[in-house]
Structures are given as structure tokens and as C-alpha cells.
Design a protein around this motif. Structure first.
Motif, PDB file in Angstrom:
ATOM      1  N   TYR A  36       0.818  -1.151   0.074  1.00  0.00           N
ATOM      2  CA  TYR A  36       0.110  -0.035  -0.184  1.00  0.00           C
ATOM      3  C   TYR A  36       0.959   1.250   0.125  1.00  0.00           C
ATOM      4  O   TYR A  36       0.851   2.131  -0.685  1.00  0.00           O
ATOM      5  N   VAL A  39       2.487   1.583  -3.195  1.00  0.00           N
ATOM      6  CA  VAL A  39       1.513   2.019  -4.465  1.00  0.00           C
ATOM      7  C   VAL A  39       1.334   3.617  -4.382  1.00  0.00           C
ATOM      8  O   VAL A  39       1.417   4.461  -5.361  1.00  0.00           O
ATOM      9  N   CYS A  40       0.827   4.044  -2.885  1.00  0.00           N
ATOM     10  CA  CYS A  40       0.789   5.591  -2.932  1.00  0.00           C
ATOM     11  C   CYS A  40       1.919   6.300  -3.247  1.00  0.00           C
ATOM     12  O   CYS A  40       1.758   7.475  -3.868  1.00  0.00           O
ATOM     13  N   GLU A  43       2.161   6.688  -7.185  1.00  0.00           N
ATOM     14  CA  GLU A  43       1.440   7.423  -7.989  1.00  0.00           C
ATOM     15  C   GLU A  43       1.871   8.876  -7.719  1.00  0.00           C
ATOM     16  O   GLU A  43       1.527   9.639  -8.856  1.00  0.00           O
ATOM     17  N   GLN A  48       0.969   4.539 -12.993  1.00  0.00           N
ATOM     18  CA  GLN A  48      -0.404   4.211 -13.142  1.00  0.00           C
ATOM     19  C   GLN A  48      -0.626   3.073 -13.831  1.00  0.00           C
ATOM     20  O   GLN A  48       0.202   2.140 -14.268  1.00  0.00           O
ATOM     21  N   LEU A  52       1.387  -0.055 -12.005  1.00  0.00           N
ATOM     22  CA  LEU A  52       0.832   0.158 -10.635  1.00  0.00           C
ATOM     23  C   LEU A  52       0.627  -1.364 -10.206  1.00  0.00           C
ATOM     24  O   LEU A  52       0.753  -1.579  -9.018  1.00  0.00           O
ATOM     25  N   GLN A  53      -0.140  -1.948 -10.868  1.00  0.00           N
ATOM     26  CA  GLN A  53      -0.461  -3.390 -10.462  1.00  0.00           C
ATOM     27  C   GLN A  53       0.862  -4.129 -10.106  1.00  0.00           C
ATOM     28  O   GLN A  53       0.843  -4.767  -9.345  1.00  0.00           O
ATOM     29  N   HIS A 192      -2.940   9.959   7.191  1.00  0.00           N
ATOM     30  CA  HIS A 192      -3.089   9.102   5.935  1.00  0.00           C
ATOM     31  C   HIS A 192      -2.169   7.872   6.210  1.00  0.00           C
ATOM     32  O   HIS A 192      -2.396   6.683   6.234  1.00  0.00           O
ATOM     33  N   CYS A 204      -8.441  -0.816   1.139  1.00  0.00           N
ATOM     34  CA  CYS A 204      -7.695   0.558   0.658  1.00  0.00           C
ATOM     35  C   CYS A 204      -6.795   0.067  -0.638  1.00  0.00           C
ATOM     36  O   CYS A 204      -6.567   0.721  -1.637  1.00  0.00           O
ATOM     37  N   ASN A 207      -8.766  -0.842  -3.535  1.00  0.00           N
ATOM     38  CA  ASN A 207      -9.392   0.377  -4.322  1.00  0.00           C
ATOM     39  C   ASN A 207      -8.496   1.146  -5.059  1.00  0.00           C
ATOM     40  O   ASN A 207      -9.026   1.493  -6.110  1.00  0.00           O
ATOM     41  N   LYS A 208      -7.160   1.219  -4.764  1.00  0.00           N
ATOM     42  CA  LYS A 208      -6.253   1.506  -5.601  1.00  0.00           C
ATOM     43  C   LYS A 208      -5.829   0.703  -6.910  1.00  0.00           C
ATOM     44  O   LYS A 208      -5.407   1.183  -7.946  1.00  0.00           O
ATOM     45  N   ILE A 209      -5.781  -0.701  -6.644  1.00  0.00           N
ATOM     46  CA  ILE A 209      -5.436  -1.625  -7.611  1.00  0.00           C
ATOM     47  C   ILE A 209      -6.692  -2.690  -7.727  1.00  0.00           C
ATOM     48  O   ILE A 209      -6.673  -3.528  -7.029  1.00  0.00           O
TER      49      ILE A 209
END
Length: 418
Positions: A36, A39-40, A43, A48, A52-53, A192, A204, A207-209
Motif C-alpha cells: 500500500y 502504490v501511494c 502514484e 499508474q 501500478l498493478q 493518512h 484500501c 481500491n487503488k489496484i
């Protein structure tokens, strides 16, 4: 076959965390927190989509070779080492981890991400690479992994945030490169950062991935299955290669019985995963040379329930999960962990139970010599007469594997060069 590959890797990360918690005392959900945070941070640097995956997968699997390293380097005794100190020969862990992920279904090029995820910005890491020589994903994972280890906290508080800031300030340009440190601080305010410690971290992350199922060929599924089996069997070398042998046997038997291609592929994957719950069981039980006490056997029996739990987090995986998890159930209801009986167990689940027993009987282990195909089938027939396993499947097993050598332990497939 379409699979929730990200869900599979998340399940794997949970298994890895269980082993790390046992051997080097990291806190649980370490891999998901690293994923997590990575990824944050990425970004903020414009990463992306599928890139990102792939970063999320690499972060989830960044310590995929740690079990192998601990086993080979310390023989499961890491008392000389400390979580705050680098293990000797740490490069071996990185090299093995890089090798292990070869062939996994990534969308983009992730070469050297696992290999260099312990490199320091100033070139003082295991391979002597400076930050300009290291892939961005490796640098991001290094930052987030180091930060989570330093914070070493299950619940994040203001003190955890202060500790994180002290770490970033004191290591910028030396351990962590300036670009990644700045991106991390843009991504995370104190509130955060503190949210990383809540129970909804998985939500969480997804939701991003988004977890979109991937259509994989059987060769890709085999690579994926072998990756999982490798990790499971390295937990305890006493059962080395057992999972992948069960996978191969399950696939061979289901094909022999006339089932379709997709069912055969699913059985292979279920066989590879059937013992993933053993990563939660302590090695003092898994590797005990003598008879287990009642309490130890009760703990051991939980491994099948842990398999069920670990695989339940994968989308649309219930069928394979059940085939993998019910391998110690018996037709008369005397099995474990759920006490299912004949009316609850379908053909695939009965096959897995039979194949698991058969493979355990014929394979060599440090404490016993594998027995012949004929002797194993005698034992299976006796178990069928007692009402424990399916007699028709025992007959099919005897016929299907009749080509195995009559000498003990010939069905020994080698996945690794331990």
C-alpha cells in the motif's frame, strides 16, 4: 482459465507474513503495508495502470525467498540474527527471490525489482548499486519495507509517524534516495500514514489496484502453482516437494478419470495449494521427529482450516479452495477440520484426499523411506474398507499410477535445488 491473480498473490503474502512473524518477528500484514505504501508513493511519481498493478505484486512478494533463505542459511535457527540487522549473505535472498518470480504473469518488465530491493542510495547495499542504477520500483519497495521494519508496529500512532519521519530524515541520500523520500512525504500526511494500521488496509489497497481476473494458459497456471508450492514446502524441508507432487498426481488422476481440461487445471492448482495452511503451524510441530502430543496434533489439524481461510480471500475461488482444504475430511465424518461426511464431499475433494495420502506414503522423507505403489494401494484399500476414503477412487488411483516404479519413493519431483 480466468483467475483473480492479485488475490492469489495477496494470499501468498499472508502466508509469507506468517512465516516472517515466526522466524524474524515482523508484525503481521507487513507485505500489505509495504504494497500500500509503495502504490501511494508511486502514484506521486506518475506510475499508474498496469505498472501500478505490477508494483503492488512485487511489493506483496518482495520477501518471497525469505523462507528459503532462512532455511538454507540458518536451518530455521536465526537466533544469531536480528530484525534490525541485515542477515549475512542477504544478496542470496534477493537473487533467489528474483529467480522465483520469473514467468509469473506480470504486465510489464519488472526485471531486477526483487533483486535490488535492498540496495541503499549510496551504494552500500548487498550489490553495491547506487540509486541511479536501481529500478524505481526497487527503490520504492526498499523505502517502504525499511520504514515498516523500523516502525515495527501493529497499530500506528503519532509516535509511529514521528519515528517514520526521523528515519526518513536520517537516511535521505544514504539509505533512501531523495526522489522516493519526497514522493512518500507528498503521498502521506500524518493522518493518512496512521490509517495504514487499521483493519481495512486490504480494502484500501484494492481500491487503488482493482482485482481484475486474468485469463491464463495452463503453462502460466503451472508456473503460478509451482511458485506457491515452492514457498509452502520450503517452510519445512521434511515435506520438500510434497505439494507439487500432489498437484501433479491430482492432475494426472483427474485426466485419467475422463474430466475436462479446465477441471484438470483447477485440480493442479488446488493440489499445489492444499498445504498452504501449514505456514501458520510452528516448525517445532511440523518437524517433530517423534509422535505428536494430543495438543500438538490438535494444532497440526488446524492447517487445513488455515488453508480454507487463506484461500477464502480470493475472488471466485470457492471451488478450488474447497478441493484444496478438504483433503483430511473422511467419508464417515471422522476427518478434520470441518467433520464433513460423504454427502458433503464431491469427487474432486475425494480425489484430493486420496492423492494426498498416496503421495505421503510413496515419497521419501528424512525420517522414513517411501513405500512401493503396491503397498501404498494396500493401505488405501484398508482405509476405504474402514469408510474413510472412496473405494472407487482408490481403484482408479491404483490403475492410474500403476506405471510408477515398484521401488520406494520414485515419484520424487524436484522443484528446487536445495
Amino acid at each position: 482459465m480466468k483467475l483473480d491473480v492479485l488475490g492469489l498473490f495477496a494470499a501468498c503474502s499472508y502466508a509469507l507474513d506468517c512465516v516472517e512473524a515466526e522466524f524474524i518477528h515482523v508484525t503481521s500484514k507487513h507485505a500489505r503495508r509495504v504494497a500500500y505504501m509503495s502504490v501511494c508513493t508511486a502514484e506521486q511519481l506518475g506510475v499508474q495502470g498496469k505498472r501500478l498493478q505490477d508494483l503492488a505484486v512485487c511489493a506483496l512478494l518482495h520477501d518471497n525467498a525469505l523462507i528459503q533463505y532462512v532455511q538454507e542459511e540458518f536451518y530455521n535457527d536465526i537466533s544469531p540474527a536480528s530484525v534490525t540487522q541485515e542477515f549475512p549473505q542477504l544478496s542470496a535472498h534477493c537473487i533467489s527471490g528474483e529467480k522465483n518470480i520469473q514467468g509469473l504473469p506480470f504486465h510489464t518488465d519488472v526485471s531486477n525489482v526483487i533483486l535490488y530491493h535492498h540496495e541503499n542510495a549510496d551504494g552500500s547495499g548487498p550489490f553495491g548499486k547506487t540509486w541511479t542504477e536501481v529500478p524505481l520500483f526497487a527503490r520504492i519497495i526498499h523505502l517502504c519495507d525499511s520504514l515498516d521494519v523500523i516502525c515495527h508496529s501493529q497499530t500506528f500512532t503519532s509516535d509511529t509517524w514521528k519515528k517514520a519521519n526521523v528515519f526518513l530524515t536520517s537516511t535521505r541520500g544514504r539509505i533512501i534516495d531523495e526522489e522516493c523520500a519526497d514522493a512518500f512525504l507528498r503521498a502521506f500526511s500524518e493522518s493518512h500514514f496512521l490509517s495504514i494500521g487499521n483493519k481495512n488496509l486490504g480494502i484500501c489497497l484494492w481500491n487503488k489496484i482493482p482485482r481484475i481476473k486474468q485469463d491464463l494458459s495452463f503453462s502460466q497456471i503451472k508456473i503460478l502453482a509451482n511458485f506457491f508450492a515452492h514457498i509452502i514446502d520450503y517452510k519445512s524441508p521434511l515435506t520438500s516437494t510434497h505439494s507439487i507432487c500432489v498437484a501433479a498426481d491430482a492432475e494426472k488422476l483427474i485426466r485419467y478419470m475422463g474430466y475436462d481440461e479446465e477441471t484438470a487445471q483447477k485440480m493442479y492448482l488446488a493440489g499445489a495449494l492444499h498445504d498452504i495452511g501449514k505456514v501458520v503451524i510452528g516448525n517445532e510441530i511440523l518437524e517433530k521427529p517423534g509422535r505428536l502430543t494430543d495438543e500438538e496434533f490438535a494444532a497440526m489439524k488446524h492447517h487445513a482450516a488455515y488453508t480454507y481461510y487463506i484461500l477464502s480471500g480470493i475472488n471466485d475461488f470457492d471451488e478450488i479452495r474447497d478441493w484444496a482444504s478438504f483433503h483430511h475430511e473422511r467419508l464417515d465424518g471422522s476427518g478434520y477440520p470441518f467433520g464433513k461426511s460423504a454427502s458433503d464431499l464431491n469427487t474432486q475433494e475425494r480425489i484430493m484426499a486420496c492423492v494426498d495420502i498416496y503421495q505421503a506414503l510413496i515419497e521419501n522423507r528424512p525420517y522414513k523411506q517411501g513405500i512401493s505403489h503396491e503397498k501404498a494401494c494396500e493401505i488405501l484399500r484398508d482405509m476405504a474398507e474402514k469408510g474413510w476414503i472412496d473405494s472407487d477412487i482408490v481403484t482408479q488411483t491404483a490403475a492410474c499410477f500403476s506405471d510408477y516404479s515398484k521401488s520406494a519413493g520414485t515419484n520424487q519431483m524436484s522443484f528446487s535445488s536445495k
